[in-house]
Write a protein that holds these residues in place. Structure first.
Motif, mmCIF file in Angstrom:
data_model
loop_
_atom_site.group_PDB
_atom_site.id
_atom_site.type_symbol
_atom_site.label_atom_id
_atom_site.label_comp_id
_atom_site.label_asym_id
_atom_site.label_seq_id
_atom_site.Cartn_x
_atom_site.Cartn_y
_atom_site.Cartn_z
ATOM 1 N N VAL A 181 4.727 -9.210 7.541
ATOM 2 C CA VAL A 181 5.953 -9.570 6.831
ATOM 3 C C VAL A 181 5.754 -10.827 5.994
ATOM 4 C CG1 VAL A 181 8.378 -10.213 7.130
ATOM 5 C CG2 VAL A 181 7.359 -8.476 8.595
ATOM 6 N N GLN A 182 5.005 -11.800 6.518
ATOM 7 C CA GLN A 182 4.811 -13.069 5.813
ATOM 8 C C GLN A 182 3.836 -12.944 4.648
ATOM 9 O OE1 GLN A 182 3.508 -12.433 8.809
ATOM 10 N NE2 GLN A 182 1.440 -13.244 8.923
ATOM 11 N N GLY A 183 3.229 -11.781 4.466
ATOM 12 C CA GLY A 183 2.292 -11.602 3.361
ATOM 13 C C GLY A 183 0.913 -12.111 3.706
ATOM 14 N N GLU B 33 -2.147 0.952 -1.804
ATOM 15 C CA GLU B 33 -0.836 1.557 -1.500
ATOM 16 C C GLU B 33 -0.939 2.527 -0.334
ATOM 17 O OE1 GLU B 33 0.365 3.142 -5.294
ATOM 18 O OE2 GLU B 33 0.949 1.156 -6.059
ATOM 19 N N LYS B 34 -2.011 3.300 -0.292
ATOM 20 C CA LYS B 34 -2.218 4.231 0.821
ATOM 21 C C LYS B 34 -2.439 3.462 2.128
ATOM 22 C CE LYS B 34 -4.479 8.545 1.820
ATOM 23 N NZ LYS B 34 -5.366 9.598 1.313
ATOM 24 N N LEU B 35 -3.208 2.376 2.060
ATOM 25 C CA LEU B 35 -3.445 1.552 3.242
ATOM 26 C C LEU B 35 -2.132 0.959 3.742
ATOM 27 C CD1 LEU B 35 -5.587 0.438 5.178
ATOM 28 C CD2 LEU B 35 -5.789 -1.541 3.660
ATOM 29 N N GLN B 36 -1.265 0.523 2.828
ATOM 30 C CA GLN B 36 0.024 -0.042 3.227
ATOM 31 C C GLN B 36 0.897 1.004 3.915
ATOM 32 O OE1 GLN B 36 0.787 -1.732 -0.756
ATOM 33 N NE2 GLN B 36 1.190 -3.664 0.306
ATOM 34 N N GLU C 13 -0.336 5.754 14.236
ATOM 35 C CA GLU C 13 0.181 4.479 13.757
ATOM 36 C C GLU C 13 -0.913 3.433 13.859
ATOM 37 O OE1 GLU C 13 3.748 3.266 15.721
ATOM 38 O OE2 GLU C 13 4.687 5.215 15.486
ATOM 39 N N HIS C 14 -0.927 2.549 12.868
ATOM 40 C CA HIS C 14 -1.923 1.475 12.850
ATOM 41 C C HIS C 14 -1.218 0.149 12.650
ATOM 42 C CE1 HIS C 14 -5.150 4.398 12.689
ATOM 43 N NE2 HIS C 14 -4.416 5.062 11.806
ATOM 44 N N ARG C 15 -1.810 -0.895 13.239
ATOM 45 C CA ARG C 15 -1.183 -2.209 13.192
ATOM 46 C C ARG C 15 -2.186 -3.256 12.725
ATOM 47 N NH1 ARG C 15 -0.243 -4.224 18.714
ATOM 48 N NH2 ARG C 15 -2.172 -5.253 18.293
ATOM 49 N N PHE C 16 -1.726 -4.129 11.832
ATOM 50 C CA PHE C 16 -2.525 -5.265 11.406
ATOM 51 C C PHE C 16 -1.926 -6.505 12.037
ATOM 52 C CE2 PHE C 16 -3.811 -8.787 8.751
ATOM 53 C CZ PHE C 16 -5.161 -8.540 8.593
ATOM 54 N N THR C 17 -2.748 -7.287 12.718
ATOM 55 C CA THR C 17 -2.307 -8.534 13.333
ATOM 56 C C THR C 17 -2.897 -9.695 12.551
ATOM 57 O OG1 THR C 17 -2.307 -7.445 15.490
ATOM 58 C CG2 THR C 17 -2.195 -9.861 15.476
ATOM 59 N N SER C 18 -2.045 -10.429 11.877
ATOM 60 C CA SER C 18 -2.452 -11.554 11.064
ATOM 61 C C SER C 18 -2.934 -12.719 11.936
ATOM 62 C CB SER C 18 -1.260 -12.016 10.214
ATOM 63 O OG SER C 18 -1.495 -13.279 9.656
ATOM 64 N N VAL D 98 -2.508 -9.337 0.310
ATOM 65 C CA VAL D 98 -1.468 -8.522 0.937
ATOM 66 C C VAL D 98 -1.471 -8.691 2.460
ATOM 67 C CG1 VAL D 98 -0.715 -6.131 1.368
ATOM 68 C CG2 VAL D 98 -1.416 -6.824 -0.928
ATOM 69 N N TYR D 99 -2.653 -8.734 3.073
ATOM 70 C CA TYR D 99 -2.763 -8.761 4.538
ATOM 71 C C TYR D 99 -3.189 -10.127 5.083
ATOM 72 C CZ TYR D 99 -2.310 -3.680 4.705
ATOM 73 O OH TYR D 99 -1.841 -2.393 4.606
ATOM 74 N N ASP D 100 -4.186 -10.747 4.581
ATOM 75 C CA ASP D 100 -4.883 -11.956 5.015
ATOM 76 C C ASP D 100 -5.953 -11.602 6.027
ATOM 77 O OD1 ASP D 100 -3.702 -12.132 7.669
ATOM 78 O OD2 ASP D 100 -2.106 -13.417 6.957
ATOM 79 N N GLY D 101 -6.516 -12.585 6.690
ATOM 80 C CA GLY D 101 -7.510 -12.329 7.729
ATOM 81 C C GLY D 101 -6.798 -11.947 9.011
ATOM 82 N N GLY D 102 -7.417 -11.081 9.788
ATOM 83 C CA GLY D 102 -6.807 -10.663 11.040
ATOM 84 C C GLY D 102 -7.465 -9.414 11.580
ATOM 85 N N ASP D 103 -6.747 -8.732 12.460
ATOM 86 C CA ASP D 103 -7.306 -7.575 13.166
ATOM 87 C C ASP D 103 -6.570 -6.289 12.838
ATOM 88 O OD1 ASP D 103 -9.238 -9.049 14.606
ATOM 89 O OD2 ASP D 103 -7.690 -9.690 16.027
ATOM 90 N N ILE D 104 -7.357 -5.239 12.651
ATOM 91 C CA ILE D 104 -6.831 -3.891 12.482
ATOM 92 C C ILE D 104 -6.893 -3.210 13.836
ATOM 93 C CG2 ILE D 104 -7.209 -1.651 11.388
ATOM 94 C CD1 ILE D 104 -8.488 -3.177 9.025
#
Length: 177
Positions: free
Chosen positions: A17-19, A7-10, A169-174, A46-52
């Motif tokens: 958006v697509q989960g 929850e904190k990470l979110q 701000e941090h972004r996750f790219t799926s 919640v995130y899947d594989g990708g980049d932080i």
């Protein structure tokens, strides 16, 4: 405990958006013999594989069409050839290189591993830093789960995968884009 950190990470880094990826964890265990930590399973869902922040790539189990899905590929790396392996052995209080499973890679060549010892939810995290200033150690130990590790990295508390302390701000790219 992992629920609190996810929850904190979110809040720190909104999930796509697509989960996340739908993984049949029971089938994965049945076909490979691997049981992975609960917080990791929740992260992937919640995130899947990708980049932080375009700096840390999170690896997943095989997922069709994902180039992040090679988690179980490098389980038995030859750590005797890695720099400062004696420091790693001392850090983990062992006598020989441990069994490590990589789950994340940094854009500068850093690698985060689980130390495969005990039950999956007890696995410690070991980070190898490819480039370090003179006098600093390449290997770092984190005694917590993967999601807690990412929270502390993004908050700037843990700098073993880079310095994120100035980012608000941090972004996750799926892998799906």
């Amino acid at each position: 405990m992992s629920r609190r950190y996810i929850e904190k990470l979110q809040r720190l880094m909104p999930p796509p958006v697509q989960g996340g990826d739908e993984i049949d964890w029971g089938r994965l265990t049945q076909s490979t013999g691997w049981i992975l930590p609960n917080d990791y399973q929740e992260f992937v869902q919640v995130y899947d594989g990708g980049d932080i922040d375009d700096c840390i790539s999170v690896i997943t189990p095989p997922v069709p069409d994902s180039h992040y899905g090679d988690l179980l590929k490098d389980v038995e790396s030859n750590f005797e050839e890695w720099p400062s392996v004696d420091v790693l052995i001392d850090l983990l209080r062992g006598t020989s290189p441990p069994h490590l499973l990589p789950f994340a890679e940094g854009s500068s060549g850093d690698v985060a591993f689980w130390q495969i010892l005990g039950t999956p939810n007890e696995w410690k995290i070991v980070v190898f830093r490819r480039q370090v200033p003179y006098g600093e150690e390449r290997w770092h130990l984190f005694e917590g789960g993967m999601v807690q590790f990412f929270v502390e990295v993004l908050e700037g508390v843990n700098r073993s995968m880079g310095d994120f302390s100035g980012m608000t701000e941090h972004r996750f790219t799926s892998w799906r884009g």
